[in-house]
Design a protein around this motif. Sequence first.
Motif, PDB file in Angstrom:
ATOM      1  N   VAL A  11       1.007  -1.332  -0.040  1.00  0.00           N
ATOM      2  CA  VAL A  11       0.058  -0.136   0.120  1.00  0.00           C
ATOM      3  C   VAL A  11       1.068   1.391  -0.099  1.00  0.00           C
ATOM      4  N   GLN A  12       0.553   2.282  -0.715  1.00  0.00           N
ATOM      5  CA  GLN A  12       1.387   3.459  -0.799  1.00  0.00           C
ATOM      6  C   GLN A  12       1.213   4.399   0.598  1.00  0.00           C
ATOM      7  N   PRO A  13       2.162   4.664   1.138  1.00  0.00           N
ATOM      8  CA  PRO A  13       1.842   5.561   2.283  1.00  0.00           C
ATOM      9  C   PRO A  13       1.549   7.093   1.859  1.00  0.00           C
ATOM     10  N   PRO A  17      -5.190   5.220   5.692  1.00  0.00           N
ATOM     11  CA  PRO A  17      -5.992   4.093   5.072  1.00  0.00           C
ATOM     12  C   PRO A  17      -7.555   4.217   5.435  1.00  0.00           C
ATOM     13  N   HIS A  18      -8.177   3.545   4.547  1.00  0.00           N
ATOM     14  CA  HIS A  18      -9.701   3.780   4.486  1.00  0.00           C
ATOM     15  C   HIS A  18     -10.416   2.593   4.471  1.00  0.00           C
ATOM     16  N   LEU A  19     -11.986   2.688   4.449  1.00  0.00           N
ATOM     17  CA  LEU A  19     -12.522   1.511   4.304  1.00  0.00           C
ATOM     18  C   LEU A  19     -12.336   0.525   3.208  1.00  0.00           C
ATOM     19  N   GLY A  20     -12.305   1.677   2.206  1.00  0.00           N
ATOM     20  CA  GLY A  20     -12.005   1.032   0.620  1.00  0.00           C
ATOM     21  C   GLY A  20     -10.656   0.047   0.680  1.00  0.00           C
ATOM     22  N   ASN A  21      -9.651   0.762   1.382  1.00  0.00           N
ATOM     23  CA  ASN A  21      -8.216  -0.020   1.238  1.00  0.00           C
ATOM     24  C   ASN A  21      -8.497  -1.364   2.193  1.00  0.00           C
ATOM     25  N   PHE A  22      -9.346  -1.256   3.122  1.00  0.00           N
ATOM     26  CA  PHE A  22      -9.333  -2.376   4.072  1.00  0.00           C
ATOM     27  C   PHE A  22     -10.197  -3.615   3.566  1.00  0.00           C
ATOM     28  N   PHE A  23     -11.410  -3.151   3.243  1.00  0.00           N
ATOM     29  CA  PHE A  23     -12.042  -4.106   2.712  1.00  0.00           C
ATOM     30  C   PHE A  23     -11.653  -4.632   1.452  1.00  0.00           C
ATOM     31  N   GLY A  24     -11.084  -3.662   0.435  1.00  0.00           N
ATOM     32  CA  GLY A  24     -10.489  -4.021  -0.859  1.00  0.00           C
ATOM     33  C   GLY A  24      -9.459  -4.932  -0.863  1.00  0.00           C
ATOM     34  N   ALA A  25      -8.473  -4.838   0.280  1.00  0.00           N
ATOM     35  CA  ALA A  25      -7.419  -5.319  -0.038  1.00  0.00           C
ATOM     36  C   ALA A  25      -6.699  -5.742   1.569  1.00  0.00           C
ATOM     37  N   MET A  26      -6.593  -4.942   2.428  1.00  0.00           N
ATOM     38  CA  MET A  26      -5.933  -5.166   3.441  1.00  0.00           C
ATOM     39  C   MET A  26      -6.355  -6.271   4.398  1.00  0.00           C
ATOM     40  N   VAL A 146      -5.202  -7.305  -4.062  1.00  0.00           N
ATOM     41  CA  VAL A 146      -5.539  -6.198  -4.441  1.00  0.00           C
ATOM     42  C   VAL A 146      -7.084  -5.860  -4.622  1.00  0.00           C
ATOM     43  N   GLY A 147      -7.374  -4.447  -4.572  1.00  0.00           N
ATOM     44  CA  GLY A 147      -8.724  -3.914  -4.926  1.00  0.00           C
ATOM     45  C   GLY A 147      -8.750  -3.987  -6.619  1.00  0.00           C
ATOM     46  N   GLN A 148      -9.875  -4.103  -7.224  1.00  0.00           N
ATOM     47  CA  GLN A 148     -10.082  -4.189  -8.609  1.00  0.00           C
ATOM     48  C   GLN A 148      -9.318  -3.108  -9.381  1.00  0.00           C
ATOM     49  N   ASP A 149      -8.965  -2.014  -8.840  1.00  0.00           N
ATOM     50  CA  ASP A 149      -8.219  -0.811  -9.769  1.00  0.00           C
ATOM     51  C   ASP A 149      -6.867  -1.223  -9.881  1.00  0.00           C
ATOM     52  N   GLN A 150      -6.412  -2.180  -9.368  1.00  0.00           N
ATOM     53  CA  GLN A 150      -4.884  -2.763  -9.427  1.00  0.00           C
ATOM     54  C   GLN A 150      -4.748  -3.654 -10.162  1.00  0.00           C
ATOM     55  N   VAL A 183     -16.421  -7.549  -3.292  1.00  0.00           N
ATOM     56  CA  VAL A 183     -16.003  -5.947  -2.657  1.00  0.00           C
ATOM     57  C   VAL A 183     -15.756  -5.104  -4.028  1.00  0.00           C
ATOM     58  N   LYS A 184     -14.846  -5.628  -4.745  1.00  0.00           N
ATOM     59  CA  LYS A 184     -14.358  -4.915  -5.913  1.00  0.00           C
ATOM     60  C   LYS A 184     -14.093  -3.455  -5.805  1.00  0.00           C
ATOM     61  N   VAL A 185     -15.078  -2.485  -5.918  1.00  0.00           N
ATOM     62  CA  VAL A 185     -14.788  -1.193  -5.798  1.00  0.00           C
ATOM     63  C   VAL A 185     -15.840  -0.330  -4.901  1.00  0.00           C
ATOM     64  N   ILE A 186     -15.201  -0.054  -3.559  1.00  0.00           N
ATOM     65  CA  ILE A 186     -16.283   0.721  -2.565  1.00  0.00           C
ATOM     66  C   ILE A 186     -16.229   2.226  -2.881  1.00  0.00           C
ATOM     67  N   PRO A 187     -17.471   2.633  -2.843  1.00  0.00           N
ATOM     68  CA  PRO A 187     -17.643   4.064  -3.000  1.00  0.00           C
ATOM     69  C   PRO A 187     -17.161   5.007  -2.049  1.00  0.00           C
ATOM     70  N   ARG A 192     -18.058   8.507  -5.677  1.00  0.00           N
ATOM     71  CA  ARG A 192     -16.867   7.999  -6.677  1.00  0.00           C
ATOM     72  C   ARG A 192     -16.164   6.896  -5.793  1.00  0.00           C
ATOM     73  N   LYS A 193     -15.054   6.217  -6.555  1.00  0.00           N
ATOM     74  CA  LYS A 193     -14.299   5.228  -5.858  1.00  0.00           C
ATOM     75  C   LYS A 193     -13.719   5.946  -4.531  1.00  0.00           C
ATOM     76  N   MET A 194     -13.896   5.248  -3.381  1.00  0.00           N
ATOM     77  CA  MET A 194     -13.257   5.727  -2.129  1.00  0.00           C
ATOM     78  C   MET A 194     -11.711   5.895  -2.480  1.00  0.00           C
ATOM     79  N   SER A 195     -11.182   6.997  -2.141  1.00  0.00           N
ATOM     80  CA  SER A 195      -9.657   6.936  -2.636  1.00  0.00           C
ATOM     81  C   SER A 195      -9.020   8.313  -1.729  1.00  0.00           C
ATOM     82  N   LYS A 196      -7.883   8.013  -1.420  1.00  0.00           N
ATOM     83  CA  LYS A 196      -7.360   9.232  -0.603  1.00  0.00           C
ATOM     84  C   LYS A 196      -6.906  10.286  -1.484  1.00  0.00           C
ATOM     85  N   SER A 197      -6.757  10.069  -3.112  1.00  0.00           N
ATOM     86  CA  SER A 197      -6.627  11.351  -3.765  1.00  0.00           C
ATOM     87  C   SER A 197      -8.172  11.862  -3.883  1.00  0.00           C
TER      88      SER A 197
HETATM   89  P1  ADP Z   1      -5.903   5.146  -2.814  1.00  0.00           P
HETATM   90  O1  ADP Z   1      -6.669   5.258  -4.032  1.00  0.00           O
HETATM   91  O2  ADP Z   1      -6.872   5.388  -1.724  1.00  0.00           O
HETATM   92  O3  ADP Z   1      -4.658   5.716  -2.901  1.00  0.00           O
HETATM   93  P2  ADP Z   1      -4.345   2.953  -2.716  1.00  0.00           P
HETATM   94  O4  ADP Z   1      -3.805   2.913  -4.344  1.00  0.00           O
HETATM   95  O5  ADP Z   1      -3.334   3.041  -1.864  1.00  0.00           O
HETATM   96  O6  ADP Z   1      -5.421   3.639  -2.738  1.00  0.00           O
HETATM   97  O7  ADP Z   1      -4.724   1.310  -2.919  1.00  0.00           O
HETATM   98  C1  ADP Z   1      -4.196   0.440  -1.769  1.00  0.00           C
HETATM   99  C2  ADP Z   1      -5.088  -1.082  -2.007  1.00  0.00           C
HETATM  100  O8  ADP Z   1      -6.448  -0.772  -1.752  1.00  0.00           O
HETATM  101  C3  ADP Z   1      -5.111  -1.410  -3.299  1.00  0.00           C
HETATM  102  O9  ADP Z   1      -5.123  -2.868  -3.271  1.00  0.00           O
HETATM  103  C4  ADP Z   1      -6.488  -0.887  -3.822  1.00  0.00           C
HETATM  104  O10 ADP Z   1      -6.937  -1.898  -5.073  1.00  0.00           O
HETATM  105  C5  ADP Z   1      -7.430  -1.147  -2.779  1.00  0.00           C
HETATM  106  N1  ADP Z   1      -8.330  -0.146  -2.715  1.00  0.00           N
HETATM  107  C6  ADP Z   1      -8.128   1.306  -2.952  1.00  0.00           C
HETATM  108  N2  ADP Z   1      -9.449   1.908  -2.932  1.00  0.00           N
HETATM  109  C7  ADP Z   1     -10.473   1.205  -3.005  1.00  0.00           C
HETATM  110  C8  ADP Z   1     -11.688   1.105  -3.082  1.00  0.00           C
HETATM  111  N3  ADP Z   1     -12.781   2.213  -3.275  1.00  0.00           N
HETATM  112  N4  ADP Z   1     -12.401  -0.223  -3.153  1.00  0.00           N
HETATM  113  C9  ADP Z   1     -11.806  -1.562  -3.124  1.00  0.00           C
HETATM  114  N5  ADP Z   1     -10.520  -1.511  -3.022  1.00  0.00           N
HETATM  115  C10 ADP Z   1      -9.706  -0.301  -3.005  1.00  0.00           C
END
Ligand code: ADP
Length: 315
Positions: A11-13, A17-26, A146-150, A183-187, A192-197
């Motif tokens: 995971v990138q520092p 980390p959020h619920l998307g990271n946790f349930f998608g991957a961690m 990993v999550g779907q986006d990877q 799980v795939k993509v958590i909003p 939108r996709k839950m994301s730190k960015s």
């Molecule tokens: P972010 O988009 O928040 O920066 P990262 O790129 O650090 O997330 O992703 C860390 C891990 O969490 C990856 O395996 C990624 O696929 C997964 N992940 C990130 N966001 C989501 C999400 N919204 N739903 C499911 N998995 C996610």
Amino acid sequence: MTKEKTVLSGVQPTGRPHLGNFFGAMKQFVELQNSYKTFIFVADYHSLTKQQDPEGLRINTKELVLDYLAIGLDPKKTIIFKQSDVPQVTELSWIFNCITTVPYLMRAHAYKDAEAKGGEVNVGTFSYPLLMAADILLYDADLVPVGQDQKQHVEYARDTALKFNRTFTELFKLPEPLILDTVKVIPGIDGRKMSKSYNNTIPLFSSNDEIKNLVMSIVTDSAGDKPENVYAIHSLFRNSNDLEKIYDENRGKYKNLKEALIADITDFIDPLRKKRQEIAQDEDVVNKVLKHGASIAQEIATKKMLEVKKAIGAN
Ligand code: ADP
Ligand code: TRP
């Protein structure tokens, strides 16, 4: 039981980390460590493609290791390390740069997204998939949770292994992504996709007040009578029978539904947060864990790189 197969992920520092990271991957990392040889790292060199802030990186790295420990990664079962502590990974990624074509890398989503934003794109962002391929292939990983986006990035790693094996010697295993269908993509709170960015996350270690405020601000402009984004996040905490009942009984009553979600998230996060605080009492814990992880990871990487150098004729 000997653990035959290897799981690896990172995971990138780049923030909390959020619920998307946790349930998608961690969460999968923790479950898999009992039956696989497991490597979990802090992808600090990857984060440098978008975040150039030394103090921020130091803090986020330390925080992420605490997060890993708090969710239950056990340094006795999992090799927890920092990507930059194993310089062989950048060495290997250079070799991959030399067997990969520009048009092939131009198809990567991350690069296309960065380009679409219109600003300048750094070379690190362009060759990002090859550093990730090196992360995965250096340790002979079989499975990459990993999550779907990877998914596409893991495909790049596979293709890179094939290309190397064809060009030089059969040296690399072909990794598989491990993506949970459920799980795939958590909003995020804006849909939108839950994301730190995107600044739309519910952090994994949120305070009770944060949970309340964030859930209350989840966008609910759905057409049906079920607030889709609330429901999607809620389904991480309850099975579908439970959920159907709650959502039936509260049809159209978004406030009640959000309150039910707040209660469930709080019950889930509260013990995690406490565990994290306990672990953080030992001020040296992160250094100890990373030092131990680095020594094991370096040993494996050194051996593998000797084989790689021999294969390409640089021995
Ligand atoms: P972010 O988009 O928040 O920066 P990262 O790129 O650090 O997330 O992703 C860390 C891990 O969490 C990856 O395996 C990624 O696929 C997964 N992940 C990130 N966001 C989501 C999400 N919204 N739903 C499911 N998995 C996610
Ligand atoms: N690119 C991944 C992400 O943004 C992080 C990462 C870097 C990774 N190297 C990896 C994940 C190797 C799995 C395997 O989430």
